[in-house]
Structure formats: C-alpha cells, structure tokens
Scaffold this active site. Structure first.
Site, mmCIF file in Angstrom:
data_model
loop_
_atom_site.group_PDB
_atom_site.id
_atom_site.type_symbol
_atom_site.label_atom_id
_atom_site.label_comp_id
_atom_site.label_asym_id
_atom_site.label_seq_id
_atom_site.Cartn_x
_atom_site.Cartn_y
_atom_site.Cartn_z
ATOM 1 N N GLY A 47 20.822 -35.866 -19.973
ATOM 2 C CA GLY A 47 21.590 -36.985 -19.446
ATOM 3 C C GLY A 47 21.895 -37.975 -20.545
ATOM 4 O O GLY A 47 21.162 -38.060 -21.540
ATOM 5 N N GLN A 52 24.029 -45.810 -24.646
ATOM 6 C CA GLN A 52 23.345 -45.031 -25.687
ATOM 7 C C GLN A 52 24.292 -44.625 -26.811
ATOM 8 O O GLN A 52 23.846 -44.247 -27.890
ATOM 9 C CB GLN A 52 22.700 -43.775 -25.086
ATOM 10 C CG GLN A 52 21.575 -44.088 -24.127
ATOM 11 C CD GLN A 52 20.942 -42.810 -23.611
ATOM 12 O OE1 GLN A 52 21.405 -42.238 -22.643
ATOM 13 N NE2 GLN A 52 19.904 -42.349 -24.278
ATOM 14 N N CYS A 94 13.648 -39.772 -24.067
ATOM 15 C CA CYS A 94 14.962 -40.414 -24.109
ATOM 16 C C CYS A 94 15.572 -40.194 -25.487
ATOM 17 O O CYS A 94 14.881 -40.366 -26.492
ATOM 18 C CB CYS A 94 14.802 -41.910 -23.825
ATOM 19 S SG CYS A 94 16.344 -42.820 -23.856
ATOM 20 N N LEU A 95 16.856 -39.840 -25.520
ATOM 21 C CA LEU A 95 17.519 -39.620 -26.806
ATOM 22 C C LEU A 95 17.522 -40.899 -27.655
ATOM 23 O O LEU A 95 17.588 -40.828 -28.870
ATOM 24 C CB LEU A 95 18.960 -39.142 -26.594
ATOM 25 C CG LEU A 95 19.125 -37.773 -25.918
ATOM 26 C CD1 LEU A 95 20.598 -37.470 -25.696
ATOM 27 C CD2 LEU A 95 18.470 -36.673 -26.743
ATOM 28 N N HIS A 136 16.564 -42.452 -14.446
ATOM 29 C CA HIS A 136 16.399 -42.784 -15.868
ATOM 30 C C HIS A 136 17.731 -43.265 -16.452
ATOM 31 O O HIS A 136 17.788 -44.301 -17.130
ATOM 32 C CB HIS A 136 15.878 -41.554 -16.622
ATOM 33 C CG HIS A 136 15.777 -41.736 -18.100
ATOM 34 N ND1 HIS A 136 14.577 -41.749 -18.772
ATOM 35 C CD2 HIS A 136 16.730 -41.916 -19.062
ATOM 36 C CE1 HIS A 136 14.808 -41.942 -20.067
ATOM 37 N NE2 HIS A 136 16.106 -42.035 -20.269
ATOM 38 N N GLU A 137 18.806 -42.518 -16.172
ATOM 39 C CA GLU A 137 20.111 -42.856 -16.751
ATOM 40 C C GLU A 137 20.659 -44.158 -16.177
ATOM 41 O O GLU A 137 21.241 -44.965 -16.904
ATOM 42 C CB GLU A 137 21.114 -41.719 -16.545
ATOM 43 C CG GLU A 137 20.742 -40.409 -17.231
ATOM 44 C CD GLU A 137 20.435 -40.562 -18.715
ATOM 45 O OE1 GLU A 137 20.993 -41.454 -19.375
ATOM 46 O OE2 GLU A 137 19.591 -39.787 -19.219
ATOM 47 N N HIS A 140 19.506 -47.281 -17.811
ATOM 48 C CA HIS A 140 20.204 -47.631 -19.055
ATOM 49 C C HIS A 140 21.358 -48.608 -18.790
ATOM 50 O O HIS A 140 21.669 -49.445 -19.632
ATOM 51 C CB HIS A 140 20.786 -46.380 -19.718
ATOM 52 C CG HIS A 140 19.804 -45.619 -20.556
ATOM 53 N ND1 HIS A 140 19.215 -46.158 -21.680
ATOM 54 C CD2 HIS A 140 19.327 -44.351 -20.449
ATOM 55 C CE1 HIS A 140 18.415 -45.240 -22.224
ATOM 56 N NE2 HIS A 140 18.450 -44.146 -21.499
HETATM 57 ZN ZN ZN Z 1 17.358 -42.458 -21.899
#
Ligand code: ZN
Length: 173
Positions: A47, A52, A94-95, A136-137, A140
């Site tokens: 995701g 991000q 998380c990226l 989670h997304e 953000h």
């Molecule tokens: Zn993340």
C-alpha cells in the site's frame, strides 16, 4: 502534482501534513495513480499513500494481490473509515519507516467509503489483512504513522532508529 515521485521517509514534514481532498477526477489523477503504482512495485510494498511520495492529497493505492504476481491496484480517493469493530494485533511495517516492524493493535473489521477514479462513491467493508492495510494507509492521510500507535516503552526503544532514518532523510528530530 509532482512530476518526479520521491519516497519520503520518517522525519520528512510532508508525512505529518494534513491532506486535501481530491476534487478533479481527470487524466492527471490517473497518471499520478500509475506513477504511485510503479513506486509501490519498485519498493515491494502492498500500500502507498500520496504523502509518502510528497503529495498532500487524499489518495491511497492498495495492491490487492498483496505482493503476489498478479497486480491488482485498488485506488482509494478521498477515503474515510466509517466504523470499526473487534480488535487484533498484526505486525506492520511502512515504506516510509524502513526496517522497523512492530505489532500494532487496531480494529479487526472496518466499514469504509471512498471514491473511485471516476469519482463514483463506494462503500465497502474489509477484514483481516485488507482491513489492516486500509487503516494503515488512511492514517497517512491524517499525518499519522504506525510507530505513533506503539506503546511509550516501544517508542523509547525505537527512538534511536527513528532518529537515524530522519537524519538520513536530512531532518533533525
Ligand atoms: Zn506506511
């Protein structure tokens, strides 16, 4: 929207900024989603949220194949969680917070709404891993990272690693 997408990491203020709703459902939006999808696969994620990659807009993409060979991208525009029930603990990463993986407790099932690429309003429910990725997304989009949801003890334990990520990104925290 930016031409060159850049992965933003912990410490970068764009990850803490509140996002603006999308109002134009046009070719520019589709093009941005395509570039986000390229970034998601390049980074081996499941995701990705627009902040991000440095864009403060309410846009999320999720790879419904969860890293399997078939690419099935679900774009969520202006998404919002309507309700949640149950509780479960799942390991998250998380990226934007590389190399840190921790158990996070969140609702197990959710009801959420979003708009598709054409602006159509859709209501959906999810459980299990999909519910987890959606939550989670969507965090953000509110400037929240999964490490914010950890206990004070865990946060203290991770403080140095987080500081290192921020310094590599060019920010002091
Ligand atoms: Zn993340």
């Amino acid at each position: 929207m930016n031409d060159n997408l850049k992965m933003c990491h912990y410490g970068n203020p764009v990850l803490r900024r509140k996002t603006e709703p999308v109002t134009e459902f046009n070719g520019e939006l589709r093009d941005f989603i395509d570039r986000m999808a390229d970034m998601l696969y390049e980074q081996n994620g499941v995701g990705l949220a627009a902040p991000q990659v440095g864009v403060s807009q309410k846009i999320v993409i999720i790879d419904l194949s969860f890293g399997e060979e078939v690419d099935r991208i679900l774009p969520l525009i202006n998404p919002e969680i309507l309700s949640g029930e149950g509780e479960c603990s799942i390991e998250e990463g998380c990226l934007s917070v590389p190399k840190i993986f921790e158990q996070v407790t969140r609702p197990e099932r959710i009801l959420f709404k979003y708009q598709d690429l054409g602006g159509k309003r859709i209501e959906a429910d999810a459980d299990g891993y999909l519910a987890r990725v959606v939550q989670h997304e969507l965090d953000h989009l509110e400037g929240i990272l999964f490490v914010d949801r950890l206990s004070t003890v865990k946060k203290t334990f991770l403080a140095r690693a987080l500081r290192d990520i921020a310094e590599a990104e060019g920010y002091k925290i």
